[in-house]
Design an enzyme around this catalytic site. Structure first.
Site, PDB file in Angstrom:
ATOM      1  N   HIS A  17       0.962  -9.236   4.623  1.00 15.61           N
ATOM      2  CA  HIS A  17      -0.204  -8.178   4.739  1.00 15.61           C
ATOM      3  C   HIS A  17      -0.999  -8.237   3.374  1.00 15.61           C
ATOM      4  CE1 HIS A  17      -2.004  -4.691   6.843  1.00 15.61           C
ATOM      5  NE2 HIS A  17      -2.585  -4.888   5.752  1.00 15.61           N
ATOM      6  N   ASN A  38      -1.851 -10.898   8.455  1.00 22.15           N
ATOM      7  CA  ASN A  38      -2.847  -9.593   8.651  1.00 22.15           C
ATOM      8  C   ASN A  38      -4.140 -10.192   8.386  1.00 22.15           C
ATOM      9  OD1 ASN A  38      -3.371  -6.810   9.101  1.00 22.15           O
ATOM     10  ND2 ASN A  38      -4.274  -7.009   6.975  1.00 22.15           N
ATOM     11  N   GLU A  39      -5.078  -9.861   9.396  1.00 16.80           N
ATOM     12  CA  GLU A  39      -6.426 -10.203   9.218  1.00 16.80           C
ATOM     13  C   GLU A  39      -6.538 -11.574   8.718  1.00 16.80           C
ATOM     14  OE1 GLU A  39      -8.160  -6.883   7.278  1.00 16.80           O
ATOM     15  OE2 GLU A  39      -8.234  -5.629   9.167  1.00 16.80           O
ATOM     16  N   GLN A  63       0.821  -1.219  -0.076  1.00 16.77           N
ATOM     17  CA  GLN A  63       0.098   0.078  -0.033  1.00 16.77           C
ATOM     18  C   GLN A  63       0.932   1.318   0.085  1.00 16.77           C
ATOM     19  OE1 GLN A  63      -2.739  -1.724   3.144  1.00 16.77           O
ATOM     20  NE2 GLN A  63      -4.003  -0.603   2.346  1.00 16.77           N
TER      21      GLN A  63
HETATM   22  C1  BGC Z   1      -6.409  -3.652   6.192  1.00 15.67           C
HETATM   23  C2  BGC Z   1      -5.613  -2.556   5.587  1.00 15.67           C
HETATM   24  C3  BGC Z   1      -6.632  -1.697   4.969  1.00 15.67           C
HETATM   25  C4  BGC Z   1      -7.619  -1.166   6.271  1.00 15.67           C
HETATM   26  C5  BGC Z   1      -8.463  -0.130   5.622  1.00 15.67           C
HETATM   27  C6  BGC Z   1      -7.668  -3.433   6.896  1.00 15.67           C
HETATM   28  O1  BGC Z   1      -8.520  -4.364   6.564  1.00 15.67           O
HETATM   29  O2  BGC Z   1      -5.483  -4.323   7.109  1.00 15.67           O
HETATM   30  O3  BGC Z   1      -4.699  -3.145   4.524  1.00 15.67           O
HETATM   31  O4  BGC Z   1      -6.042  -0.458   4.170  1.00 15.67           O
HETATM   32  O5  BGC Z   1      -8.069  -2.181   6.983  1.00 15.67           O
HETATM   33  O6  BGC Z   1      -9.508  -0.424   5.168  1.00 15.67           O
END
Ligand code: BGC
Length: 431
Positions: free
Chosen positions: A111, A155-156, A17
């Site tokens: 990520h 991540n997530e 990003q």
């Molecule tokens: C993610 C980010 C994303 C952010 C805002 C999260 O889901 O980890 O990569 O930019 O939220 O939407």
């Protein structure tokens, strides 16, 4: 107020990003398909790859003491089994720059973006991905582990199941409102916190399938941010466990955790069973995979309410962020308290933030979110830090650069940085 000395106050980014030119990744390919669902490609992004020192110094000058960023698998292992030592040295420089500026680096291994080769081998539904991820985690740890205290593996990790649920809902809404597909799409997009263009994806489906087939050898590539099957869901957490094992075998003292996207799920009368089922899917069923982790990364952006017929729209008149979900900073405290009922390791807020053009709303958001954090700490919840998402206005996935989450504005024609008031405000919690 100010937190105690060891409390981590920082900001987060993800490699794809902000860095720019992540050419060997699955996302880069998808951004450039003729029928891409991305409104624009990531391109140079914020050129953080070359400007990280300036960005880290801005954080330090504002008083922040932690930076969560990701190392990019597609750079480090651009072809299967070929590791690029120069990229490791790049990230070593970033880590050292953090330390030289009094900033604790919190590194995420994965990520959302994967090397394109991984996706050609079946991606995040293929058993072999567990072994590949373990090998990558071991390589990064062997090289950089001596300089790190914290690693987030994935991540997530629950994003795939959330997407599966949202896609089901989206299809339903689109069917019900065939004539107003626009509003259906808008509503669905507002229920996912990551930048997605559902309508565009549906329209493009046929052509995208052909183009994906050419690029990845399958019409439906299993990138990380795809709808997950239950087996794929478990696979992601097994990959986390494998990586954690590899890290611990090399550096047992590194604190290892995963991060989850967690909503504040609120039941209105009659909505209790929906809210409970959603919490089981979003959080509780993962406990057996993460119970022994050193920490859990809590990522929260808003709340979701349930009534007798399921998920409710945002309350009438609610303030919405650019992402079309509700401005509701109290969600963070609710989620932290709920997670702490079941997860006994440390907690770190690894993401929390909003996309707005008026920075005074961001200041207000951070003020209220941190009041909740403070109250949790006072109550003895083992909460060790708060990372705002995001340090920079950056590439919000399919929504491109249109969403401004940053504490620092970026003029992408000149790459000039302009710190917003919210950066200093966040930093003031450290003084
Ligand atoms: C993610 C980010 C994303 C952010 C805002 C999260 O889901 O980890 O990569 O930019 O939220 O939407």
């Amino acid at each position: 107020m100010a937190f105690t000395k060891g409390f981590l106050i920082g900001a987060a980014t993800a490699a794809h990003q902000v860095e720019g030119n992540n050419r060997n990744s699955d996302y880069w390919i998808q951004e450039h398909l003729p029928h891409s669902s991305f409104i624009e490609p990531s391109g140079e992004a914020c050129d953080h790859y070359h400007r990280y020192e300036e960005d880290i110094k801005l954080m330090a000058a504002a008083g922040l003491n932690a930076y969560r960023f990701s190392v990019e698998w597609a750079r480090i292992e651009p072809e299967e089994g070929q590791f690029d030592e120069r990229e490791i040295e790049h990230y070593r420089d970033v880590i050292r720059c953090c330390r030289a500026n009094g900033i604790e680096p919190i590194v995420t291994l994965m990520h959302f973006t994967s090397p394109a080769w991984l996706i050609r081998k079946g991606g995040w539904e293929a058993e072999s991905t567990i072994g590949y991820f373990r090998r990558y985690a071991a390589y990064v740890t062997e090289k950089l582990g001596a300089e790190l205290n914290y690693i987030c593996t994935i991540n997530e990790a629950n994003m795939g199941l959330q997407l599966a649920a949202i896609s089901r809902r989206f299809r339903l809404m689109a069917e019900q409102a065939a004539k107003s597909a626009d509003s259906g799409a808008k509503k669905a997009e507002g229920t996912v916190q990551v930048g997605m263009n559902f309508k565009k994806m549906m329209e493009n489906m046929k052509f995208a399938a052909i183009e994906n087939n050419q690029a990845f050898g399958t019409p439906q590539p299993q990138i990380f941010v795809s709808s997950r099957t239950p087996e794929g869901d478990a696979l992601v957490f097994r990959a986390h466990q494998a990586a954690k094992e590899a890290i611990k075998a090399l550096y047992p003292d590194i604190r290892v955790g995963i991060t989850l996207s967690l909503h504040d799920l609120q039941a209105m009368p009659g909505g209790e069973s929906y809210a409970e089922a959603a919490w089981d899917e979003e959080f509780r069923h993962y406990l057996p995979f993460i119970a022994d982790d050193d920490f859990l990364g809590v990522q929260n952006y808003t709340r979701t309410q349930y009534g007798p017929a399921g998920q409710l729209p945002c309350p009438e008149g609610a303030e919405l962020t650019q992402m079309d979900y509700e401005f509701y900073p109290e969600a963070l405290e609710h989620v932290i308290r709920r997670v702490a009922e079941d997860f006994k390791g440390d907690l770190i807020v690894t993401e929390n933030g909003i996309a707005v053009s008026d920075d005074s709303r961001r200041v207000e958001f951070v003020r209220r979110a941190l009041a909740g954090v403070e109250s949790c700490v006072k109550d003895g919840i083992p909460l060790k830090g708060y990372m705002y998402w995001s340090l920079l206005d950056n590439f919000e996935w399919q929504k491109g650069f249109s969403m401004t989450f940053g504490l620092i504005a970026v003029d992408r024609t000149t790459q000039t940085r302009t710190p917003k008031e919210s950066l200093a405000f966040l930093g003031s919690y450290r003084k």
